[in-house]
Scaffold this motif. Structure first.
Motif, short mmCIF file in Angstrom:
data_model
loop_
_atom_site.label_atom_id
_atom_site.label_comp_id
_atom_site.label_asym_id
_atom_site.label_seq_id
_atom_site.Cartn_x
_atom_site.Cartn_y
_atom_site.Cartn_z
N THR A 31 6.31 -12.91 5.15
CA THR A 31 5.70 -12.96 6.48
C THR A 31 6.79 -12.85 7.53
O THR A 31 7.75 -13.58 7.51
N GLY A 32 6.63 -11.90 8.43
CA GLY A 32 7.65 -11.68 9.44
C GLY A 32 8.91 -11.07 8.85
O GLY A 32 10.01 -11.37 9.28
N ALA A 33 8.74 -10.20 7.87
CA ALA A 33 9.90 -9.57 7.23
C ALA A 33 10.75 -8.83 8.24
O ALA A 33 10.25 -8.33 9.23
N VAL A 118 3.85 -1.45 -6.20
CA VAL A 118 4.91 -1.88 -5.30
C VAL A 118 5.77 -2.91 -6.02
O VAL A 118 5.25 -3.88 -6.57
N GLU A 119 7.08 -2.69 -6.02
CA GLU A 119 8.05 -3.67 -6.53
C GLU A 119 8.84 -4.14 -5.32
O GLU A 119 9.48 -3.33 -4.64
N MET A 120 8.78 -5.42 -5.05
CA MET A 120 9.47 -5.97 -3.89
C MET A 120 10.98 -5.91 -4.06
O MET A 120 11.50 -5.92 -5.18
N ASP A 121 11.68 -5.85 -2.94
CA ASP A 121 13.14 -5.88 -2.93
C ASP A 121 13.59 -7.20 -3.56
O ASP A 121 12.85 -8.19 -3.57
N THR A 122 14.80 -7.24 -4.07
CA THR A 122 15.32 -8.39 -4.81
C THR A 122 15.11 -9.72 -4.10
O THR A 122 14.69 -10.69 -4.71
N ASP A 123 15.38 -9.79 -2.81
CA ASP A 123 15.29 -11.07 -2.10
C ASP A 123 13.99 -11.22 -1.31
O ASP A 123 13.88 -12.06 -0.43
N GLU A 124 12.99 -10.43 -1.62
CA GLU A 124 11.71 -10.46 -0.90
C GLU A 124 10.57 -10.83 -1.84
O GLU A 124 10.60 -10.53 -3.03
N THR A 125 9.56 -11.47 -1.29
CA THR A 125 8.29 -11.69 -1.98
C THR A 125 7.19 -11.43 -0.97
O THR A 125 7.45 -11.30 0.23
N ALA A 126 5.98 -11.37 -1.46
CA ALA A 126 4.84 -11.16 -0.57
C ALA A 126 3.77 -12.20 -0.87
O ALA A 126 3.76 -12.81 -1.93
N GLU A 127 2.88 -12.38 0.09
CA GLU A 127 1.73 -13.25 -0.08
C GLU A 127 0.49 -12.37 -0.08
O GLU A 127 0.40 -11.41 0.71
N GLY A 149 -3.00 5.22 -23.46
CA GLY A 149 -2.26 6.39 -23.02
C GLY A 149 -2.80 7.05 -21.76
O GLY A 149 -2.26 8.05 -21.31
N THR A 150 -3.87 6.51 -21.19
CA THR A 150 -4.45 7.07 -19.98
C THR A 150 -3.57 6.71 -18.77
O THR A 150 -3.24 5.55 -18.57
N THR A 151 -3.19 7.72 -18.00
CA THR A 151 -2.38 7.49 -16.81
C THR A 151 -3.23 6.78 -15.76
O THR A 151 -4.29 7.25 -15.38
N ARG A 152 -2.75 5.62 -15.27
CA ARG A 152 -3.49 4.81 -14.30
C ARG A 152 -2.83 4.81 -12.93
O ARG A 152 -3.47 4.49 -11.93
N ALA A 153 -1.54 5.10 -12.87
CA ALA A 153 -0.83 5.15 -11.59
C ALA A 153 0.34 6.11 -11.73
O ALA A 153 0.88 6.28 -12.83
N ILE A 154 0.71 6.74 -10.62
CA ILE A 154 1.84 7.68 -10.67
C ILE A 154 2.87 7.41 -9.59
O ILE A 154 3.96 7.94 -9.64
N TYR A 155 2.51 6.59 -8.62
CA TYR A 155 3.43 6.30 -7.51
C TYR A 155 3.98 4.90 -7.64
O TYR A 155 3.25 3.96 -7.96
N LEU A 156 5.28 4.76 -7.39
CA LEU A 156 5.96 3.47 -7.42
C LEU A 156 6.79 3.35 -6.16
O LEU A 156 7.57 4.24 -5.85
N LEU A 157 6.59 2.26 -5.42
CA LEU A 157 7.38 1.99 -4.23
C LEU A 157 8.35 0.87 -4.59
O LEU A 157 7.93 -0.24 -4.90
N GLN A 158 9.66 1.19 -4.59
CA GLN A 158 10.67 0.20 -4.94
C GLN A 158 11.38 -0.30 -3.69
O GLN A 158 11.34 0.34 -2.66
N GLU A 159 12.08 -1.42 -3.85
CA GLU A 159 12.80 -2.04 -2.73
C GLU A 159 11.83 -2.35 -1.59
O GLU A 159 12.16 -2.20 -0.42
N GLY A 160 10.63 -2.78 -1.96
CA GLY A 160 9.56 -2.98 -1.00
C GLY A 160 9.73 -4.19 -0.10
O GLY A 160 10.32 -5.20 -0.48
N SER A 161 9.19 -4.06 1.10
CA SER A 161 9.05 -5.19 2.01
C SER A 161 7.73 -5.01 2.75
O SER A 161 7.26 -3.90 2.94
N VAL A 162 7.11 -6.13 3.12
CA VAL A 162 5.81 -6.13 3.76
C VAL A 162 5.97 -6.60 5.18
O VAL A 162 6.63 -7.60 5.45
N ASP A 163 5.34 -5.87 6.12
CA ASP A 163 5.33 -6.31 7.53
C ASP A 163 4.12 -7.16 7.78
O ASP A 163 3.09 -6.99 7.24
#
Length: 163
Positions: A31-33, A118-127, A149-163
């Motif tokens: 919160t307030g990233a 979404v994978e959060m950045d190392t020092d970040e978490t989200a609520e 073997g069914t593809t369920r997702a194709i996009y990955l956002l790394q080093e994420g942060s939430v505003d």
């Protein structure tokens, strides 16, 4: 059966990302990233920018990804959407971001281009939030398949942060 398989891939992702279960170490909530220091490098993106031609019954093939979408990969983006419901509410290190909170995405059969892991950045978490959120991070192409073997997702956002 479709609902069960859709739920299984979400659960598998959440287990792998550490989004459910016990926390090992408390980490500050997002919160307030802190905003990005160089907004010129962040590309404003929408789910429409990530959409490609695909029927719900089609199997995914990498060739479906357009050059315009390929151009977004490995770049820092900012995208708005909704968190897919999680079992854990605080300290999320990963979650699934979806286009909207209507039944099309929370129910079975959501399109591959309507969700981003979404994978959060190392020092970040989200609520967890039921409100729309903005997420910033580096967009990558990474297929995520369920146990059959069914593809369920194709996009990955790394080093994420939430505003």
């Amino acid at each position: 059966m479709n609902v069960l398989r859709h739920s299984v891939w979400i659960l598998a992702f959440l287990l792998l990302s550490g989004s459910i279960g016990c926390e090992r170490t408390p980490v500050a909530a997002v919160t307030g990233a802190k905003p990005s220091t160089n907004t010129a490098e962040v590309r404003e993106t929408t789910f429409d920018d990530l959409k490609f031609e695909m029927e719900k019954t089609d199997d995914f093939a990498r060739s479906m990804i357009t050059p315009k979408i390929e151009d977004v990969f490995d770049r820092k983006i900012r995208i708005r959407g909704y968190m897919y419901p999680t079992l854990k509410r605080k300290g999320l290190k990963g979650f699934v971001l979806v286009r909207d909170n209507l039944e099309c995405c929370f129910g079975p059969g959501a399109a591959l281009y309507d969700c981003i892991r979404v994978e959060m950045d190392t020092d970040e978490t989200a609520e967890f939030s039921i409100r729309p959120i903005a997420v910033e991070g580096v967009l990558r192409f990474e297929e995520f398949a369920d146990m059959d073997g069914t593809t369920r997702a194709i996009y990955l956002l790394q080093e994420g942060s939430v505003d």
